[in-house]
Every structure is written in C-alpha cells, then in structure tokens.
Motif scaffolding. Structure first.
Motif, PDB file in Angstrom:
ATOM      1  N   GLU A 142     -66.546  35.536  -2.291  1.00 15.04           N
ATOM      2  CA  GLU A 142     -65.157  34.832  -2.403  1.00 15.04           C
ATOM      3  C   GLU A 142     -64.817  34.836  -3.914  1.00 15.04           C
ATOM      4  O   GLU A 142     -64.360  34.110  -4.540  1.00 15.04           O
ATOM      5  CB  GLU A 142     -65.033  33.520  -1.903  1.00 15.04           C
ATOM      6  N   ARG A 143     -65.081  36.080  -4.713  1.00 22.93           N
ATOM      7  CA  ARG A 143     -64.907  36.556  -5.982  1.00 22.93           C
ATOM      8  C   ARG A 143     -63.994  37.650  -5.967  1.00 22.93           C
ATOM      9  O   ARG A 143     -64.185  38.192  -7.379  1.00 22.93           O
ATOM     10  CB  ARG A 143     -66.082  36.584  -6.849  1.00 22.93           C
ATOM     11  N   ALA A 144     -63.489  38.203  -5.156  1.00 20.91           N
ATOM     12  CA  ALA A 144     -62.571  39.475  -5.211  1.00 20.91           C
ATOM     13  C   ALA A 144     -61.358  39.332  -4.223  1.00 20.91           C
ATOM     14  O   ALA A 144     -61.323  38.443  -3.472  1.00 20.91           O
ATOM     15  CB  ALA A 144     -63.436  40.619  -5.044  1.00 20.91           C
ATOM     16  N   THR A 145     -60.450  40.307  -4.831  1.00 17.00           N
ATOM     17  CA  THR A 145     -59.213  40.314  -4.173  1.00 17.00           C
ATOM     18  C   THR A 145     -58.092  39.389  -4.734  1.00 17.00           C
ATOM     19  O   THR A 145     -58.427  38.330  -5.115  1.00 17.00           O
ATOM     20  CB  THR A 145     -59.196  40.139  -2.542  1.00 17.00           C
ATOM     21  N   THR A 146     -56.857  39.983  -4.660  1.00 21.40           N
ATOM     22  CA  THR A 146     -55.619  39.147  -5.160  1.00 21.40           C
ATOM     23  C   THR A 146     -55.576  37.984  -4.547  1.00 21.40           C
ATOM     24  O   THR A 146     -55.233  36.825  -4.713  1.00 21.40           O
ATOM     25  CB  THR A 146     -54.443  39.936  -5.451  1.00 21.40           C
ATOM     26  N   GLN A 147     -55.477  38.094  -3.257  1.00 26.68           N
ATOM     27  CA  GLN A 147     -55.395  37.096  -1.933  1.00 26.68           C
ATOM     28  C   GLN A 147     -56.548  36.022  -2.640  1.00 26.68           C
ATOM     29  O   GLN A 147     -56.237  34.756  -2.527  1.00 26.68           O
ATOM     30  CB  GLN A 147     -55.794  37.522  -0.704  1.00 26.68           C
ATOM     31  N   ARG A 148     -57.609  36.197  -2.664  1.00 28.17           N
ATOM     32  CA  ARG A 148     -58.522  35.129  -3.214  1.00 28.17           C
ATOM     33  C   ARG A 148     -58.153  34.515  -4.509  1.00 28.17           C
ATOM     34  O   ARG A 148     -58.313  33.083  -4.589  1.00 28.17           O
ATOM     35  CB  ARG A 148     -59.956  35.835  -3.078  1.00 28.17           C
ATOM     36  N   LEU A 149     -57.883  35.325  -5.381  1.00 27.70           N
ATOM     37  CA  LEU A 149     -57.313  34.795  -6.758  1.00 27.70           C
ATOM     38  C   LEU A 149     -56.112  33.712  -6.373  1.00 27.70           C
ATOM     39  O   LEU A 149     -56.099  32.617  -7.048  1.00 27.70           O
ATOM     40  CB  LEU A 149     -56.743  35.971  -7.493  1.00 27.70           C
ATOM     41  N   ALA A 150     -55.266  33.954  -5.457  1.00 30.98           N
ATOM     42  CA  ALA A 150     -54.138  33.148  -5.137  1.00 30.98           C
ATOM     43  C   ALA A 150     -54.755  31.834  -4.507  1.00 30.98           C
ATOM     44  O   ALA A 150     -54.259  30.825  -5.057  1.00 30.98           O
ATOM     45  CB  ALA A 150     -53.072  33.636  -4.059  1.00 30.98           C
ATOM     46  N   ALA A 151     -55.618  32.032  -3.703  1.00 32.81           N
ATOM     47  CA  ALA A 151     -55.998  30.803  -2.935  1.00 32.81           C
ATOM     48  C   ALA A 151     -57.002  29.886  -4.207  1.00 32.81           C
ATOM     49  O   ALA A 151     -56.681  28.663  -4.111  1.00 32.81           O
ATOM     50  CB  ALA A 151     -57.221  31.222  -2.060  1.00 32.81           C
ATOM     51  N   VAL A 152     -57.859  30.663  -4.912  1.00 34.71           N
ATOM     52  CA  VAL A 152     -58.519  29.928  -5.999  1.00 34.71           C
ATOM     53  C   VAL A 152     -57.442  29.161  -7.002  1.00 34.71           C
ATOM     54  O   VAL A 152     -57.635  28.143  -7.329  1.00 34.71           O
ATOM     55  CB  VAL A 152     -59.398  30.967  -6.734  1.00 34.71           C
ATOM     56  N   LEU A 153     -56.432  29.803  -7.538  1.00 39.09           N
ATOM     57  CA  LEU A 153     -55.420  29.316  -8.320  1.00 39.09           C
ATOM     58  C   LEU A 153     -54.810  28.037  -7.820  1.00 39.09           C
ATOM     59  O   LEU A 153     -54.599  27.015  -8.311  1.00 39.09           O
ATOM     60  CB  LEU A 153     -54.176  30.339  -8.690  1.00 39.09           C
ATOM     61  N   THR A 154     -54.299  28.300  -6.495  1.00 33.41           N
ATOM     62  CA  THR A 154     -53.648  26.977  -6.050  1.00 33.41           C
ATOM     63  C   THR A 154     -54.654  25.988  -5.822  1.00 33.41           C
ATOM     64  O   THR A 154     -54.164  24.822  -6.039  1.00 33.41           O
ATOM     65  CB  THR A 154     -53.317  27.438  -4.423  1.00 33.41           C
ATOM     66  N   GLN A 155     -55.708  26.069  -5.260  1.00 37.62           N
ATOM     67  CA  GLN A 155     -56.718  25.167  -4.998  1.00 37.62           C
ATOM     68  C   GLN A 155     -57.055  24.322  -6.534  1.00 37.62           C
ATOM     69  O   GLN A 155     -56.872  23.113  -6.692  1.00 37.62           O
ATOM     70  CB  GLN A 155     -58.067  25.501  -4.656  1.00 37.62           C
ATOM     71  N   ASN A 156     -57.349  25.204  -7.626  1.00 34.53           N
ATOM     72  CA  ASN A 156     -57.312  24.670  -9.056  1.00 34.53           C
ATOM     73  C   ASN A 156     -56.160  23.912  -9.352  1.00 34.53           C
ATOM     74  O   ASN A 156     -56.242  22.712 -10.059  1.00 34.53           O
ATOM     75  CB  ASN A 156     -57.761  25.759 -10.009  1.00 34.53           C
ATOM     76  N   LEU A 157     -54.879  24.423  -9.168  1.00 36.57           N
ATOM     77  CA  LEU A 157     -53.852  23.732  -9.681  1.00 36.57           C
ATOM     78  C   LEU A 157     -53.559  22.411  -8.986  1.00 36.57           C
ATOM     79  O   LEU A 157     -53.094  21.275  -9.550  1.00 36.57           O
ATOM     80  CB  LEU A 157     -52.630  24.564  -9.379  1.00 36.57           C
ATOM     81  N   VAL A 158     -53.638  22.357  -7.691  1.00 38.94           N
ATOM     82  CA  VAL A 158     -53.367  21.279  -6.659  1.00 38.94           C
ATOM     83  C   VAL A 158     -54.674  19.910  -7.296  1.00 38.94           C
ATOM     84  O   VAL A 158     -54.270  18.903  -7.361  1.00 38.94           O
ATOM     85  CB  VAL A 158     -53.607  21.459  -5.400  1.00 38.94           C
ATOM     86  N   ASP A 159     -55.888  20.581  -7.068  1.00 38.35           N
ATOM     87  CA  ASP A 159     -56.906  19.432  -7.580  1.00 38.35           C
ATOM     88  C   ASP A 159     -56.487  18.927  -9.133  1.00 38.35           C
ATOM     89  O   ASP A 159     -56.651  17.907  -9.327  1.00 38.35           O
ATOM     90  CB  ASP A 159     -58.419  20.393  -7.726  1.00 38.35           C
ATOM     91  N   HIS A 160     -56.057  19.909 -10.070  1.00 40.54           N
ATOM     92  CA  HIS A 160     -55.702  19.177 -11.448  1.00 40.54           C
ATOM     93  C   HIS A 160     -54.641  18.647 -11.310  1.00 40.54           C
ATOM     94  O   HIS A 160     -54.650  17.519 -12.060  1.00 40.54           O
ATOM     95  CB  HIS A 160     -55.233  20.500 -12.062  1.00 40.54           C
ATOM     96  N   ILE A 161     -53.432  18.734 -10.579  1.00 40.93           N
ATOM     97  CA  ILE A 161     -52.457  17.859 -10.404  1.00 40.93           C
ATOM     98  C   ILE A 161     -52.980  16.486  -9.862  1.00 40.93           C
ATOM     99  O   ILE A 161     -52.551  15.411 -10.306  1.00 40.93           O
ATOM    100  CB  ILE A 161     -51.277  18.644  -9.479  1.00 40.93           C
TER     101      ILE A 161
END
Length: 629
Positions: free
Chosen positions: A299-318
C-alpha cells in the motif's frame, strides 16, 4: 446515527478500500466528510487569521510532477508550462458527489465567485485568477485562490498547492523570485497544523531536493511530512532498488512515509489521454513492474492510495487539532472582547443594525442642532451669549452714528440755506434735502451690517462644526460630510441674508414712517399718549428742523437695530439649522450606510479589525458547537 463526537473515537483505516477504476472511493467517506467540511467552513469564515487550521500544503521543485499529482487527484487539468506555473496559493477542495449529480466547479478569489460546469474550463479560470492577483508577468502573490471541484470521481480532500521552488530568475521575473517563493512556502509549512506533502521526482537525488530540505527545516523529525515520488518510468535501469529503499523509509526517514505514483506524462497529455484512463494505466504499470509491484501489496503505490493516505492523515490531524482549536478560539474571543471594550462604540457589522446605528447618531446630532438654534445650552455656554455681543456692537455702531448724522444735518441745511434758499421761510428747506441727508447716512451703515453678518456666520458655523466634531468624532467620513454641508449651507444662507439686508437698506432709501410714530419720536412721548396741539407750534420754527431729522434717524436706527439681527438669526441660524437637519436625515435613505460610517483613523481601523475578529470567532465557535452537539 452516531454523532461526530462518537465517531472521533474511531481509528480511520483505508487499508481495506477497494480500488475502483477511475474513481477514488472510501467506505468511511461518511465519517471523513464532516471533518473536512468543518475545516473548510472555518477557513471560509476566515478564522485562519486568528487560529491555524489543519491543512495539507503541496510543495515541490519546478518540474517535480506536482501538477500531475494534483491533476490525478482532482480529475481536472491544471495550468501547465515552463517556469512558475502556480503563481498564487491554490486551495483545491475536492468533494465527492453522490446520487448521479453532474460535475461542477467554483473558483473564488478576492470578491469574485465564479461557478462553472465544464472541467475543461478549470485552466482558463485559474490562469485568469492568477493574472488578476499576481499580474500578467512571472511574479507571485500570496493571496489564495480557492478552487472547489465536486465530482463523482474524486475523494473528499482539501489541499493547498504552492508555487514550485525556483532557484534562478528567468526573463520577466524579479531577481529575488527564489526568495519570494521560499518565503511564501515557509508561511504555510512552518505551522504545526500543516501536513507537508513533498513531491519529488524519482530521477533526482532525493537528499538534494530543495522541497524536502525546506520540509526538514520546519519538521526535522519528519512527523508531519509525507513524500510522494513521481516519474518512476523515467529512472535509469538498475536504480529501482534505490527507489524501493527510499519508499521503505531507509534513506530519509519520514513518519508518514512515501507513496510512489505514476501520473500522465507530457506525451499522454499531448495525446489527450483522459485522467480515468491514466489511472488505469498507472495500476497496470505497477502490476506489471518486476520491482515495484510489491509496493501495491505494501500500500505504497498509486494515486488512489495517495488519496486514501492523505485523507486519513488529514482527518486524523483534524481530530487531534479540534480540542486545541476550540480552546484557542475561546481564549482569543475573550481577549479580543476585553480589548474591544477599550474603544469607543463603533457601528455594528450587520448592515441592518448599521442603519439603526446611523439613525441614532444622526438623531442625536439633529437634536443638538435643534437645541442650539433654540437657545438651549449645548456645551458650556448658550449660543445666544456669543451672539448678543455682536448684536450689541451693531447697535452701538448705529447709536454712535447719530452724532455724525446730526453734524451732517446741520452742515447740509446751512449749505442749502446759503446756496439754494429762495423766498421760502426758514425751516422750509426742500424735502429732497431731508431725504438726501438720511440716504447718505443710511448708506454708510451697509458695511457694518455686512460685517455683522460675517461675524455671526463665523460663530454659528463654529458652533455647528463643534457639534459635528463631537457627535461624529469616531466617524471621520460622516464628520466630513456634515462639515461640508454646514459650510455649504452657511455660504448659501449668507448670500440670502445679505440680499435681504440690502433690500432693507433699499427700503430705508424711501424715507418713510407712520406720522404718529414720527411725532411721538419727535416729541419724546409714549406711543399711548396723544400729541398735544401746543407742541406742534415749535415744529414750524427753523430750530426744529435738525430735531425733525434727528427724530426720523432715531426711527431708522431702531428699525435697523432689530431688523438686521432678526434677518441674520432667521437665515444664518434657524433656516440653516433646519436645512442641515433635513440634509443629514436624507443620508439614511440616499447613501451607502457602511461607507457613511467609515472611519480611516488608526483607532477606528483597530476597533473594526477587532469587531471582525470577534464576529469571525463567534461564528467559528457556533460551527464547532453545531459539529460536536
């Protein structure tokens, strides 16, 4: 349905998200969306001026593939070209639509808000916005452009795209463009609330990448930095292991790690390969790559995975930041309210309440003008105490002129008798001699009368202006309007009263009074008494001729002593006051209330700034309360 408070106990995980070709999707989207929308709402309120909000800032060197990553996430083509393409911070809001709703976009900057329906219009709208904010050259601007993309094919995510880092100025660019860009990027990434998304091409030495260096300066432990590696198809054969070591956090360790993506290349862009097709091609690339296919299962490749990781990080951060944000807002609100108390009351921010505020201060001003013109004490002294000495001067001028008049009378009569007297008896000088003496003396009184007008005007104008200064002390623009009206009205009324006084002097050229008044003045008896017939005999002797003229001049003096002040009071005070009150009231219906209440003084600007801050913080506090309860 669970409340956001209960949901905040969950640990979001996107590891089970199933890739859907050409579509970003998360089974936890219902839990994600409220948090992202809340932060966007707070940012829309403008709360970032007072409190830092969680955000993802996208940083990369020029030609790092930053635009391609954002295009892959957003599903739209962004401006491309050589040099600095992103010239303003671009807030990219991605919102997933459900229920078969069609794609839509909205771009906002300054006071502009432009909705549109075609994805192909994004580039031209962004370029137009950048030209308006940063000019037509190659310069940058720190004002944010907000681009909201609502589509069935995006994830719920908000990113802030920053200008690509430039090292050397090119044609039409300021010499210090590199420092300008670094300074702009620094203002975003130095905030502890910001997740830094560093975009690095695989075919460069990651250790020397300027973007990663800047991230390490503000986040030395890599706690809030996530790196995305681009252009894996351009690396030299045999260097794949080096890339894998980087992705697996063995070279420059980052807590949030690395994601490897393959976005559209220039050839695909030229061939107009769609972003959906590019997403399919990307997955095929990794599935078929001997070295990189393992990154799919990691789970360290593709733009879809990037979107998921970014969303998770952002929401956890919020989620982590919300209690801190709430406390900061509460504390700031208390501090600003205390500070606001130190200033004089200013107009409210609400337009309807502004109108009520304007009505109240105009009513107060007009009441004072009414009292002033009616003789009531407004400040330490009654206005008429200031006017009375001027009228006394006028009266003294009139009475002092009697001595000169009597002397003139005797001289004229003697001259007439000497040069023109015929067979008539003494004291039967021609009537025109009588008239000429009066007319000559009355003419000499015009200038003192006009001087009295000027003196009274200055006093009244000064008193009216004093009221404008005190009543509108905190409203410089309204004060200037009032002063302009006072000066214009006084000038117009001065012209009118001068005209009327001159008419009065013309009337005095007629040499007229009622017989009864003349005789009673001549014989110095009260108006109720009858003139004794015996007193008429001396009237026919020569010695009474100067007395007759003197009696008439007394009447003239009495008339002018009253008429001139009365005309001045009528026009310069009463009518001026009424006109001023009427014109000030017209401001309520005929003007821009916010503009009328504008005040450019430093104190007013500080008070207004505090009012705006308090209003923003109140709204933010309300939104947080709605979210939690």
């Amino acid at each position: 349905m669970d409340s956001p408070t209960e949901e905040s106990e969950d640990t979001f995980s996107f590891s089970q998200s199933k890739p859907v070709e050409g579509v970003f999707y998360s089974h936890l989207e219902e839990k994600v969306r409220p948090y992202i929308d809340l932060i966007d709402t707070l940012r829309g309120i403008g709360i970032e001026r007072d409190v830092d909000l969680p955000a993802i800032a996208v940083v990369g060197d020029q030609s790092s593939g930053k635009s391609s990553v954002l295009e892959a996430l957003s599903g739209v083509a962004l401006p491309r070209g050589t040099g600095i393409v992103t010239r303003c911070p671009l807030e990219l809001k991605l919102r997933r639509l459900r229920g078969g709703l069609p794609w839509r976009g909205v771009i906002s900057y300054k006071d502009e808000r432009i909705p549109f329906r075609e994805p192909s219009e994004v580039t031209q709208h962004v370029e137009k916005a950048q030209e308006k904010l940063a000019g037509t050259g190659e310069g940058i601007c720190n004002e944010i452009i907000s681009l909201e993309i609502s589509s069935p094919d995006v994830c719920d995510l908000t990113l802030i795209d920053l200008p690509g880092i430039a090292r050397v100025a090119i044609k039409n660019q300021p010499e210090d463009i590199g420092e300008q860009i670094r300074s702009l990027i620094q203002t975003f990434i130095e905030k502890a609330e910001t997740i830094i998304l560093v975009v690095v091409p695989c075919n460069t030495d990651i250790a020397t990448t300027e973007a990663l260096k800047m991230a390490q300066e503000v986040d030395p432990e890599g706690i809030r930095t996530l790196a995305v590696l681009t252009k894996p198809d351009l690396i030299d054969r045999g260097t794949e292991k080096n890339i894998l070591d980087i992705v697996r956090n063995k070279v420059v360790p980052l807590s949030k790690g690395y994601i490897l993506v393959k976005c559209r290349g220039q050839k695909q862009i030229d061939e107009k390969v769609s972003l959906i097709d590019a997403t399919k091609t990307e997955r095929e690339f990794f599935s078929n790559h001997a070295e990189f296919r393992s990154l799919l299962s990691d789970e360290r490749a593709t733009t879809q995975r990037l979107a998921a990781v970014l969303t998770q990080n952002l929401v956890d951060h919020i989620k982590t930041s919300l209690p801190v944000i709430s406390e900061q807002i509460r504390k700031q609100l208390g501090d600003f309210k205390k500070e606001l108390i130190q200033y004089e009351e200013g107009p409210p921010l609400d337009p309807q309440r502004q109108k009520t505020f304007l009505i109240n201060i105009l009513t107060n001003f007009n009441d004072k003008i009414n009292k002033l013109t009616s003789g009531e004490a407004i400040n330490q002294e009654n206005l008429f105490l200031l006017l009375r000495p001027e009228f006394q001067k006028w009266k003294k001028c009139l009475y002092d002129s009697k001595d000169g008049f009597q002397k003139t009378v005797q001289e004229v009569v003697d001259e007439y008798d000497s040069n023109h007297r015929g067979r008539e008896l003494p004291c039967f000088s021609q009537y025109h001699v009588f008239e000429s003496v009066v007319k000559r003396q009355v003419k000499e009184l015009k200038e003192p009368a006009m001087d009295t007008v000027k003196s009274i005007q200055e006093i009244v104008k000064k008193q009216f202006a004093y009221l404008a200064e005190t009543c509108f002390r905190s409203h410089s623009y309204l004060k200037s309007i009032a002063l302009d009206k006072i000066y214009n009205i006084q000038s117009n009324q001065e012209a009118k009263v001068q005209k009327r006084i001159l008419e009065q002097f013309e009337m005095e050229q007629l040499v007229y009074t009622q017989d009864s008044i003349f005789f009673k003045t001549l014989f110095d008896i009260s108006e109720d008494d009858e003139v004794p017939r015996g007193k008429l005999e001396p009237f026919f002797s020569r010695s009474t001729y100067p007395e007759m003229l003197d009696a008439y001049y007394k009447i003239v003096v009495q008339r002018l002593a009253d008429e001139v002040p009365m005309l001045i009071l009528l026009f310069m005070l009463k009518k001026s006051g009424k006109l001023l009150i009427s014109e000030m009231l017209n401001l309520i219906d005929g003007g821009n209330v916010a503009e009328i209440l504008r005040d450019d003084s430093a104190a007013s600007r500080q008070r207004l700034d505090l009012q705006h801050r308090v209003a923003r913080l109140n709204r933010a506090q309300e939104k947080l309360a709605e979210f939690f309860y």
